[in-house]
Design a protein around this motif. Structure first.
Motif, mmCIF file in Angstrom:
data_model
loop_
_atom_site.group_PDB
_atom_site.id
_atom_site.type_symbol
_atom_site.label_atom_id
_atom_site.label_comp_id
_atom_site.label_asym_id
_atom_site.label_seq_id
_atom_site.Cartn_x
_atom_site.Cartn_y
_atom_site.Cartn_z
ATOM 1 N N ILE A 66 6.452 14.688 26.410
ATOM 2 C CA ILE A 66 7.535 13.963 26.765
ATOM 3 C C ILE A 66 8.501 13.892 25.310
ATOM 4 N N VAL A 67 9.729 13.967 25.820
ATOM 5 C CA VAL A 67 10.853 14.159 24.803
ATOM 6 C C VAL A 67 11.832 12.923 25.040
ATOM 7 N N ASN A 68 12.478 12.669 23.956
ATOM 8 C CA ASN A 68 13.452 11.476 24.057
ATOM 9 C C ASN A 68 14.785 11.709 24.310
ATOM 10 N N ARG A 69 15.073 12.587 25.069
ATOM 11 C CA ARG A 69 16.297 12.843 25.614
ATOM 12 C C ARG A 69 16.167 12.817 27.015
ATOM 13 N N GLY A 70 17.198 12.212 27.751
ATOM 14 C CA GLY A 70 16.976 11.897 29.008
ATOM 15 C C GLY A 70 18.279 12.369 30.051
ATOM 16 N N SER A 99 12.798 12.725 28.986
ATOM 17 C CA SER A 99 12.370 13.739 30.101
ATOM 18 C C SER A 99 10.992 14.405 29.781
ATOM 19 N N GLU A 100 10.553 14.896 30.841
ATOM 20 C CA GLU A 100 9.131 15.224 30.799
ATOM 21 C C GLU A 100 9.320 17.001 30.870
ATOM 22 N N VAL A 101 8.778 17.566 29.850
ATOM 23 C CA VAL A 101 8.814 19.128 29.613
ATOM 24 C C VAL A 101 7.544 19.637 30.053
ATOM 25 N N GLY A 128 16.162 17.315 20.639
ATOM 26 C CA GLY A 128 15.107 16.332 21.234
ATOM 27 C C GLY A 128 14.028 16.058 20.164
ATOM 28 N N GLU A 129 13.412 14.934 20.408
ATOM 29 C CA GLU A 129 12.122 14.585 19.669
ATOM 30 C C GLU A 129 11.040 14.370 20.542
ATOM 31 N N ILE A 130 9.879 14.930 20.379
ATOM 32 C CA ILE A 130 8.853 14.720 21.080
ATOM 33 C C ILE A 130 8.132 13.282 20.953
ATOM 34 N N LEU A 131 8.132 12.584 21.939
ATOM 35 C CA LEU A 131 7.771 11.204 22.126
ATOM 36 C C LEU A 131 6.114 11.280 21.958
ATOM 37 N N HIS A 132 5.653 11.719 22.939
ATOM 38 C CA HIS A 132 4.145 11.994 23.063
ATOM 39 C C HIS A 132 3.820 13.121 24.065
ATOM 40 N N VAL A 188 12.354 21.570 31.331
ATOM 41 C CA VAL A 188 12.322 20.189 31.635
ATOM 42 C C VAL A 188 12.045 20.223 33.064
ATOM 43 N N THR A 189 11.247 19.155 33.447
ATOM 44 C CA THR A 189 10.820 19.250 34.958
ATOM 45 C C THR A 189 11.176 18.022 35.468
ATOM 46 N N ARG A 190 11.046 16.955 34.535
ATOM 47 C CA ARG A 190 11.480 15.646 35.257
ATOM 48 C C ARG A 190 12.550 15.090 34.234
#
Lengths: 159, 367
Positions: free
Chosen positions: B148-152, B181-183, B133-137, B173-175
């Motif tokens: 936030i990473v770019n895999r959901g 998805s939110e890590v 996954g890549e970190i979005l922000h 991953v929590t959400r």
């Protein structure tokens, strides 16, 4: 005096919201001013009958969504802040630039304090004084906008 | 004159001043609404799906917001010097060679391990499924440590999956949202991670410190055998994190006469701030269709997986590789350093202590 269009308000809010969505990180994140709240305060000065507490609450929900926190935190903070802004709106527009600046700083701090209270109630740590840096940068941004010619002292007499 | 005054008192506010409900009424209404929302969201968990749907609306805006940095990255990459690229290429080639060797050893070991397990009729260890996954922000809430990473959920990321980078564990991953998805990082106050001291095998639980990027090891006696510089690795007994991943290094131990516990501070080994790519590792549950994905990458391993699963789980044995959707993002071969080579390593083989993935994450303390 020109009328403020509703589209202008929503467009500016959208732009501010995108600014929040920018990939901030590290020090920049700590310094990031609350763009959305600044825009709301501006519109409350300029067009209080088009941008009011409800608008602030609604956009607060979206900021909540963007931050990934519990729904309603930013909404509450913006509601409280805009309330203070609204009740002093008529005086605020007559203030000199410096007075206005102090008042905007106060509003930004009120917003952060509300948020802090909510966060502490839900079990978060106090972050220390650096937590309030966004208020300072917010005021600087406000001053920069005024210096660039944004008119904050005269409400548009719409309607 | 008196009549004029009376008239003025009685008359409604002129239209110019008319503003609808009073500010106080609005404040009360919207504050109550916010408080109700907060209570619903934090205590009743009704709003999870609402949040997911709204995130889809947010997605295009997020793309716009990310565009400048993406553009900057791609242009700076384009203009990167020839020399640097050559160096990097050379380095990567060397690394690939080293890793290929250890990977080959790994294969042999895995085969041997599964055979031994079969002999012992022991439970098959859990298969892991990983994707890049890549970190979005970085998370925007200053109170929490999240990325936030770019895999959901569209890419089969599940809540509770472990997230690692080239140097070690960085979070969980929590959400999950459809496309992201939110890590929660291990340094977040609400996240705990079961660890083991690499030197002596001592088990403990590390808690995120929250404010600075450190971990705490609380509730360990003052005479505990931990030294400065000790490496913490995942113990794997939670069934969330694969066993043996680097977590942190002990940097400071303080004991005081008035406390029976030592105060141990550790610094995470994973470069949370430094990397753009992370690996999302989920230990597949028996009923999880993703379980075969990792196995499909290497035909040899697929054989192992299905064959070895046979004694304990007959249904898993017949799960063919074709079950996996074709368009699914393939499990990515492990990048960089060697501890990640263990991503296919069997996790903890003792199911008695395997708990639900969510145990290390306390949902009520998310914010």
């Amino acid at each position: 005096m020109h009328k403020t269009k509703l589209q202008t308000i929503y467009f500016s809010l959208l732009v501010a919201f995108i600014c929040v969505l920018l990939p901030w990180s590290g020090t920049a994140l700590k310094l990031r001013p609350d763009f959305v709240l600044l825009v709301i305060i501006f519109w409350i000065l300029r067009a209080p009958n088009k941008c009011n507490i409800g608008t602030a609450w609604f956009i607060g929900l979206w900021v909540d969504l963007a931050t990934g926190g519990v729904f309603g935190q930013y909404a509450l903070a913006y509601t409280v802040t805009t309330f203070v802004a609204v009740i002093y709106q008529r005086r605020l527009v007559l203030f000199s630039n410096t007075q206005q600046l102090v008042y905007v700083l106060l509003l930004l701090i009120i917003s952060q304090l509300t948020l802090l209270t909510v966060k502490i109630f839900s079990g978060n740590d106090v972050l220390g004084w650096s937590y309030f840096l966004p208020s300072i940068t917010g005021v600087i941004l406000w001053q920069a906008a005024v210096a660039l010619g944004l008119n904050t002292s005269r409400p548009s007499r719409s309607k | 004159m008196a009549g004029y005054h009376q008239n003025l008192d009685q008359q409604q506010a002129p239209a110019f001043f008319a503003r609808g409900p009073s500010p106080l009424a609005r404040l009360a209404f919207f504050s109550a609404l916010s408080l109700a929302l907060m209570a619903t969201d934090s205590r009743l968990q009704y709003l999870g799906s609402v949040r997911e749907h709204l995130m889809v609306v947010l997605q295009p805006l997020q793309l716009i917001a990310n565009a400048p940095s993406v553009l900057y990255d791609s242009t700076s990459e384009y203009f990167s010097t020839h020399h640097r690229l050559l160096n990097e290429n050379q380095f990567l080639r060397k690394q690939a060679l080293v890793q290929a060797i250890s990977l080959q050893k790994m294969k042999a070991l895995t085969l041997e391990n599964t055979n031994l397990r079969e002999l012992l009729a022991a439970n098959q260890s859990l298969e892991e499924f990983s994707q890049l996954g890549e970190i979005l922000h970085v998370g925007r809430d200053p109170f929490t440590k999240k990325i936030i990473v770019n895999r959901g959920s569209n890419q089969q990321v599940v809540d509770g999956a472990a997230v690692v980078d080239a140097k070690g564990v960085i979070g969980q991953v929590t959400r999950t949202y459809p496309a992201s998805s939110e890590v929660t990082l291990i340094t977040d106050k609400s996240l705990t991670i079961p660890i083991q001291i690499e030197r002596n095998g001592l088990r403990a639980i590390a808690f995120g410190h929250g404010r600075d990027n450190t971990l705490d090891l609380p509730f360990l006696p003052a005479n505990v055998d931990i030294k400065r510089g000790d490496k913490l690795i995942t113990s794997g007994i939670d069934g969330v994190y694969p066993k043996g991943l680097a977590v942190a290094t002990v940097t400071d131990i303080q004991t005081s006469a008035d406390s029976p516990f030592a105060r141990i501070v550790c610094i995470p080994t994973g470069g949370i701030e430094n990397h753009k790519q992370v690996l999302i590792v989920s230990i597949s549950q028996p009923d999880n269709p993703a379980s075969t994905n990792a196995a499909t990458q290497q035909p040899g391993n697929a054989d192992i997986a299905t064959k070895a699963a046979a004694p304990t789980k007959p249904d898993a044995a017949q799960s063919p590789a074709s079950k996996v959707p074709e368009n699914k993002t393939p499990a990515v071969p492990v990048p960089a350093t060697e501890n990640l080579n263990q991503h296919k390593k069997p996790a903890n083989p003792t199911p008695a202590v395997v708990t639900e993935p969510s145990t290390t994450h306390k949902p009520h303390a998310q914010d």
